[in-house]
Design a protein around this motif. Sequence first.
Motif, short mmCIF file in Angstrom:
data_model
loop_
_atom_site.label_atom_id
_atom_site.label_comp_id
_atom_site.label_asym_id
_atom_site.label_seq_id
_atom_site.Cartn_x
_atom_site.Cartn_y
_atom_site.Cartn_z
N MET A 1 0.83 -1.20 0.00
CA MET A 1 0.00 0.00 0.00
C MET A 1 0.87 1.25 0.00
N ASN A 2 0.55 2.19 -0.88
CA ASN A 2 1.31 3.44 -0.96
C ASN A 2 0.67 4.47 -0.04
N LEU A 3 1.38 4.80 1.04
CA LEU A 3 0.86 5.75 2.02
C LEU A 3 1.13 7.19 1.64
N PHE A 4 1.98 7.42 0.64
CA PHE A 4 2.31 8.77 0.23
C PHE A 4 1.17 9.33 -0.63
N PRO A 5 0.71 10.55 -0.34
CA PRO A 5 -0.41 11.12 -1.12
C PRO A 5 -0.10 11.17 -2.61
N SER A 6 -1.14 11.01 -3.40
CA SER A 6 -0.98 11.05 -4.86
C SER A 6 -0.79 12.48 -5.33
N ALA A 7 -0.39 12.61 -6.60
CA ALA A 7 -0.18 13.94 -7.17
C ALA A 7 -1.47 14.74 -7.16
N SER A 8 -2.59 14.09 -7.43
CA SER A 8 -3.87 14.79 -7.44
C SER A 8 -4.20 15.36 -6.06
N THR A 9 -3.80 14.62 -5.02
CA THR A 9 -4.03 15.11 -3.65
C THR A 9 -3.20 16.36 -3.38
N TRP A 10 -1.95 16.33 -3.82
CA TRP A 10 -1.08 17.50 -3.62
C TRP A 10 -1.58 18.69 -4.43
N PHE A 11 -2.10 18.47 -5.63
CA PHE A 11 -2.67 19.57 -6.41
C PHE A 11 -3.89 20.15 -5.69
N PHE A 12 -4.67 19.28 -5.08
CA PHE A 12 -5.84 19.74 -4.32
C PHE A 12 -5.40 20.61 -3.15
N VAL A 13 -4.36 20.17 -2.44
CA VAL A 13 -3.86 20.91 -1.29
C VAL A 13 -3.26 22.24 -1.73
N THR A 14 -2.47 22.22 -2.79
CA THR A 14 -1.77 23.44 -3.21
C THR A 14 -2.74 24.52 -3.67
N ALA A 15 -3.92 24.11 -4.16
CA ALA A 15 -4.90 25.09 -4.63
C ALA A 15 -5.44 25.97 -3.51
N PHE A 16 -5.33 25.51 -2.28
CA PHE A 16 -5.78 26.33 -1.16
C PHE A 16 -4.93 27.58 -1.00
N GLY A 17 -3.68 27.53 -1.43
CA GLY A 17 -2.79 28.68 -1.27
C GLY A 17 -2.83 29.65 -2.42
N SER A 18 -3.67 29.41 -3.40
CA SER A 18 -3.76 30.30 -4.55
C SER A 18 -4.25 31.69 -4.15
N VAL A 19 -3.73 32.69 -4.84
CA VAL A 19 -4.19 34.06 -4.61
C VAL A 19 -5.69 34.18 -4.87
N GLY A 20 -6.18 33.38 -5.81
CA GLY A 20 -7.61 33.40 -6.13
C GLY A 20 -8.48 32.97 -4.97
N VAL A 21 -7.92 32.23 -4.03
CA VAL A 21 -8.65 31.81 -2.83
C VAL A 21 -8.29 32.68 -1.64
N MET A 22 -6.99 32.87 -1.42
CA MET A 22 -6.52 33.55 -0.22
C MET A 22 -6.80 35.05 -0.21
N ALA A 23 -6.70 35.70 -1.36
CA ALA A 23 -6.95 37.15 -1.39
C ALA A 23 -8.41 37.48 -1.04
N PRO A 24 -9.40 36.82 -1.67
CA PRO A 24 -10.79 37.07 -1.26
C PRO A 24 -11.04 36.71 0.20
#
Length: 229
Positions: A1-24
């Motif tokens: 079993m691969n316990l390391f998050p998938s690339a899609s999970t990291w993309f999901f996480v990284t989107a939280f830090g976008s200016v499009g989310v954080m600025a508003p």
Amino acid sequence: MNLFPSASTWFFVTAFGSVGVMAPLAVVVAAWLAVGYRWKYACAWLGLLGVASGLVALSKIAFIGWGIGVRDLDFTGISGHALMSTAVLPVALFVAALSMRASLRVTAIVLGLVIGVMVGVSRVVLNAHSISEVVAGGLLGAVVAVAFACIAWRAQAAKTLSPGPVAASLAAVVIALHGVPVPTQQWITQIALELSGHERPYIRARWKVQNYRIPARRTEALAVPFAVA
């Protein structure tokens, strides 16, 4: 079993830090501060975040336009995602918990910082930034968050604010805007090229090579073949 998050999970996480989310989200936080507390807290919050964001933009412009960075640290500019997530998320949760007891406010700040750090980690995993760039952004964001918490720690509410509506409005902004793209890098690149007069931006991979040549200025582009950076 691969316990390391998938690339899609990291993309999901990284989107939280976008200016499009954080600025508003930062603007909504300021609105709650102005309505529920005092305008000085809203101004202090936006002022701190504005100064930090300006430092991020300047560091990126310096590299893209002139190749100013630190090769030994693989540093080409402060990570905006790391800054925004570690500054805005702790303050958003802090403001939601501002009417609660001190221990819950501290918990809110720590939780926000943890989420912000995860966003920073995602930038490294996705090869969007180096470790040094994420650390710089994370530390700068944490300084902003802690500084504002110190300023507003004893804020007295102008009217009774329930944590529920505040938290719900903040969550709604994050959910509604998560994944919405904002071309901030393109804007910064355009500004850097306009200021530097270069035809093309500096690029990390070629910048790290010691014997590179700087990009030609626009006035020289027709006379001198372009040398990639």
